[in-house]
Design a protein around this motif. Structure first.
Motif, PDB file in Angstrom:
ATOM      1  N   SER A   1       5.787   0.765 -42.294  1.00  0.00           N
ATOM      2  CA  SER A   1       6.504   1.218 -41.099  1.00  0.00           C
ATOM      3  C   SER A   1       7.994   0.903 -41.202  1.00  0.00           C
ATOM      4  N   ARG A   2       8.746   1.444 -40.292  1.00  0.00           N
ATOM      5  CA  ARG A   2      10.109   0.975 -40.102  1.00  0.00           C
ATOM      6  C   ARG A   2      10.061  -0.406 -39.434  1.00  0.00           C
ATOM      7  N   ARG A   3      11.167  -1.076 -39.370  1.00  0.00           N
ATOM      8  CA  ARG A   3      11.211  -2.405 -38.777  1.00  0.00           C
ATOM      9  C   ARG A   3      10.788  -2.335 -37.310  1.00  0.00           C
ATOM     10  N   LYS A   4       9.876  -3.222 -36.927  1.00  0.00           N
ATOM     11  CA  LYS A   4       9.364  -3.267 -35.567  1.00  0.00           C
ATOM     12  C   LYS A   4       9.588  -4.657 -34.980  1.00  0.00           C
ATOM     13  N   THR A   5       9.886  -4.714 -33.699  1.00  0.00           N
ATOM     14  CA  THR A   5      10.022  -5.984 -32.996  1.00  0.00           C
ATOM     15  C   THR A   5       8.784  -6.207 -32.144  1.00  0.00           C
ATOM     16  N   THR A   6       8.100  -7.300 -32.385  1.00  0.00           N
ATOM     17  CA  THR A   6       6.885  -7.652 -31.657  1.00  0.00           C
ATOM     18  C   THR A   6       7.091  -9.016 -31.008  1.00  0.00           C
ATOM     19  N   LYS A   7       6.096  -9.454 -30.243  1.00  0.00           N
ATOM     20  CA  LYS A   7       6.199 -10.773 -29.623  1.00  0.00           C
ATOM     21  C   LYS A   7       6.123 -11.882 -30.653  1.00  0.00           C
ATOM     22  N   LEU A   8       5.509 -11.617 -31.805  1.00  0.00           N
ATOM     23  CA  LEU A   8       5.474 -12.614 -32.872  1.00  0.00           C
ATOM     24  C   LEU A   8       6.814 -12.715 -33.590  1.00  0.00           C
ATOM     25  N   GLY A   9       7.489 -11.603 -33.727  1.00  0.00           N
ATOM     26  CA  GLY A   9       8.739 -11.556 -34.461  1.00  0.00           C
ATOM     27  C   GLY A   9       9.038 -10.138 -34.914  1.00  0.00           C
ATOM     28  N   THR A  10      10.048  -9.983 -35.758  1.00  0.00           N
ATOM     29  CA  THR A  10      10.474  -8.681 -36.246  1.00  0.00           C
ATOM     30  C   THR A  10      10.030  -8.520 -37.697  1.00  0.00           C
ATOM     31  N   GLY A  11       9.439  -7.370 -38.008  1.00  0.00           N
ATOM     32  CA  GLY A  11       8.970  -7.168 -39.372  1.00  0.00           C
ATOM     33  C   GLY A  11       8.444  -5.770 -39.593  1.00  0.00           C
ATOM     34  N   TYR A  12       7.529  -5.634 -40.550  1.00  0.00           N
ATOM     35  CA  TYR A  12       7.050  -4.341 -41.008  1.00  0.00           C
ATOM     36  C   TYR A  12       5.524  -4.339 -41.069  1.00  0.00           C
ATOM     37  N   PHE A  13       4.916  -3.252 -40.596  1.00  0.00           N
ATOM     38  CA  PHE A  13       3.480  -3.055 -40.721  1.00  0.00           C
ATOM     39  C   PHE A  13       3.188  -2.399 -42.068  1.00  0.00           C
ATOM     40  N   VAL A  14       2.302  -3.011 -42.840  1.00  0.00           N
ATOM     41  CA  VAL A  14       1.912  -2.491 -44.153  1.00  0.00           C
ATOM     42  C   VAL A  14       0.430  -2.140 -44.095  1.00  0.00           C
ATOM     43  N   THR A  15       0.103  -0.893 -44.405  1.00  0.00           N
ATOM     44  CA  THR A  15      -1.288  -0.423 -44.354  1.00  0.00           C
ATOM     45  C   THR A  15      -1.762  -0.083 -45.760  1.00  0.00           C
ATOM     46  N   THR A  16      -2.909  -0.641 -46.135  1.00  0.00           N
ATOM     47  CA  THR A  16      -3.547  -0.273 -47.394  1.00  0.00           C
ATOM     48  C   THR A  16      -4.829   0.504 -47.104  1.00  0.00           C
ATOM     49  N   ARG A  17      -5.184   1.395 -48.019  1.00  0.00           N
ATOM     50  CA  ARG A  17      -6.414   2.187 -47.888  1.00  0.00           C
ATOM     51  C   ARG A  17      -7.284   1.916 -49.110  1.00  0.00           C
ATOM     52  N   THR A  18      -8.517   1.522 -48.858  1.00  0.00           N
ATOM     53  CA  THR A  18      -9.461   1.236 -49.928  1.00  0.00           C
ATOM     54  C   THR A  18     -10.594   2.248 -49.863  1.00  0.00           C
ATOM     55  N   ASP A  19     -10.791   2.991 -50.942  1.00  0.00           N
ATOM     56  CA  ASP A  19     -11.908   3.928 -51.070  1.00  0.00           C
ATOM     57  C   ASP A  19     -13.027   3.245 -51.837  1.00  0.00           C
ATOM     58  N   VAL A  20     -14.198   3.159 -51.219  1.00  0.00           N
ATOM     59  CA  VAL A  20     -15.344   2.469 -51.797  1.00  0.00           C
ATOM     60  C   VAL A  20     -16.319   3.518 -52.318  1.00  0.00           C
ATOM     61  N   ARG A  21     -16.773   3.330 -53.550  1.00  0.00           N
ATOM     62  CA  ARG A  21     -17.652   4.311 -54.194  1.00  0.00           C
ATOM     63  C   ARG A  21     -18.878   3.639 -54.791  1.00  0.00           C
ATOM     64  N   VAL A  22     -19.932   4.420 -54.897  1.00  0.00           N
ATOM     65  CA  VAL A  22     -21.087   4.073 -55.727  1.00  0.00           C
ATOM     66  C   VAL A  22     -21.188   5.176 -56.760  1.00  0.00           C
ATOM     67  N   GLY A  23     -20.939   4.837 -58.022  1.00  0.00           N
ATOM     68  CA  GLY A  23     -20.804   5.871 -59.037  1.00  0.00           C
ATOM     69  C   GLY A  23     -19.595   6.741 -58.719  1.00  0.00           C
ATOM     70  N   GLU A  24     -19.799   8.048 -58.652  1.00  0.00           N
ATOM     71  CA  GLU A  24     -18.712   8.971 -58.315  1.00  0.00           C
ATOM     72  C   GLU A  24     -18.705   9.336 -56.846  1.00  0.00           C
ATOM     73  N   SER A  25     -19.646   8.787 -56.079  1.00  0.00           N
ATOM     74  CA  SER A  25     -19.810   9.174 -54.680  1.00  0.00           C
ATOM     75  C   SER A  25     -19.030   8.249 -53.749  1.00  0.00           C
ATOM     76  N   LEU A  26     -18.181   8.835 -52.904  1.00  0.00           N
ATOM     77  CA  LEU A  26     -17.460   8.064 -51.901  1.00  0.00           C
ATOM     78  C   LEU A  26     -18.431   7.653 -50.798  1.00  0.00           C
ATOM     79  N   VAL A  27     -18.505   6.356 -50.512  1.00  0.00           N
ATOM     80  CA  VAL A  27     -19.401   5.884 -49.452  1.00  0.00           C
ATOM     81  C   VAL A  27     -18.640   5.447 -48.204  1.00  0.00           C
ATOM     82  N   GLY A  28     -17.365   5.117 -48.346  1.00  0.00           N
ATOM     83  CA  GLY A  28     -16.606   4.706 -47.164  1.00  0.00           C
ATOM     84  C   GLY A  28     -15.156   4.430 -47.493  1.00  0.00           C
TER      85      GLY A  28
END
Length: 323
Positions: free
Chosen positions: A121-148
């Motif tokens: 994200s861009r810099r955000k000000t929250t009650k905890l402090g000022t910083g950045y939200f970082v989002t990761t995406r994890t694709d979980v598979r069994v073999g070649e099949s996406l399960v979640g």
């Protein structure tokens, strides 16, 4: 470095891998499913027997690396966090996660996963402090099949108290700085609960000093935490009952690290079994962390931590000796 200069550097990491060719440390297995269901109080028959599936919300459990971590962690994620550290965003808090399920996992499935840095994200000000939200995406598979898919979001931030002190110190004359050091700093705020459409009624009850449990309108099974559907029969219809406030410590852990401005470790985090049979995570207040015990009788109280935050906590019930 201001946000206009820093944010383009951070955005350059979007789409880069955070983990490559990760593998679950164990296959999906019945003992872990049983432990999960017992801890969550989830008696859904779909999770037992020869045709058992794993609870969908266990998706992350199968890919956790434990204390030793996973091999295959990509350099890009560490570099991104390093940039944020250098910018003064040295504290971190997990904010939320999202999961999508493509098909059930079953005992014997061996999972693999890849993780990418999805957004900064861009810099955000929250009650905890000022910083950045970082989002990761994890694709979980069994073999070649996406399960979640599992999305995990953190806030890397400069604590508000630290930032405010630095700003004041830069502007104040020397005599004011000396006076400032002697003044008492305001206490850090506790993190706010994430309130959504599924749990808003619970937090409304807390504000009224009532601990409300969901009750399935079809099978009358109680549940906590609040969910959009019944874990036993799947019905989406429900009403509420107010807990009497009596309970016992079912389990607990003592947290020593990491330190957080709003808390004073070490302290005990308890899983309390209410008299109604459901369990909830809370604190046992008024009892030293090393005196908390499994089976300890406790009673509910509502504690106001600031003008906006009231939380349900528990205190030990005195054991009166008779005879």
């Amino acid at each position: 470095m201001d946000d206009d200069d820093l944010h383009p550097l951070l955005k350059a990491y979007e789409g880069l891998p955070a983990a490559v060719a990760g593998a679950g440390r164990d296959p999906v297995n019945t003992p872990m499913i049983r432990h999960w269901c017992e801890a969550m109080g989830d008696g859904n028959p779909a999770y037992t027997g020869p045709a058992a599936i794993a609870p969908p919300t266990m998706l992350q459990a199968w890919i956790m690396g434990g204390l030793s971590g996973h091999e295959g962690r990509a350099q890009a994620y560490d570099e991104l966090l390093g940039l944020l550290d250098d910018a003064g965003c040295t504290s971190v808090v997990a904010t939320d996660c999202e999961q999508e399920y493509a098909r059930p996992l079953r005992p014997g499935d061996e999972v693999a996963f890849d993780t990418v840095i999805e957004s900064v994200s861009r810099r955000k000000t929250t009650k905890l402090g000022t910083g950045y939200f970082v989002t990761t995406r994890t694709d979980v598979r069994v073999g070649e099949s996406l399960v979640g898919t599992h999305r995990f979001r953190i806030l890397k931030y400069a604590p508000a108290s630290t930032r405010d002190r630095a700003s004041t110190r830069d502007r104040a004359p020397t005599r004011d700085r000396d006076r400032s050091r002697k003044s008492e700093e305001p206490p850090a705020l506790r993190p706010r609960p994430v309130v959504n459409r599924d749990n808003a009624g619970f937090w409304e009850g807390v504000r009224e000093h009532r601990l409300l449990l969901q009750r399935c309108a079809a099978c009358a099974v109680l549940r906590f935490p609040w969910l959009p559907g019944c874990q036993s029969c799947g019905s989406p219809e429900w009403d509420t009952v107010e807990a009497c406030g009596e309970g016992t410590v079912f389990s607990y852990v003592v947290l020593h690290h990491p330190p957080f401005p709003a808390f004073d470790p070490p302290y005990a985090i308890s899983l309390v079994e209410l008299a109604e049979g459901v369990r909830m995570v809370s604190n046992v207040v008024g009892t030293p962390y090393d005196k908390v015990r499994i089976g300890m009788p406790v009673r509910l109280e509502f504690r106001e931590y600031d003008d906006e935050l009231t939380l349900p906590v528990f205190h030990q019930v005195s054991q009166e000796v008779t005879g």
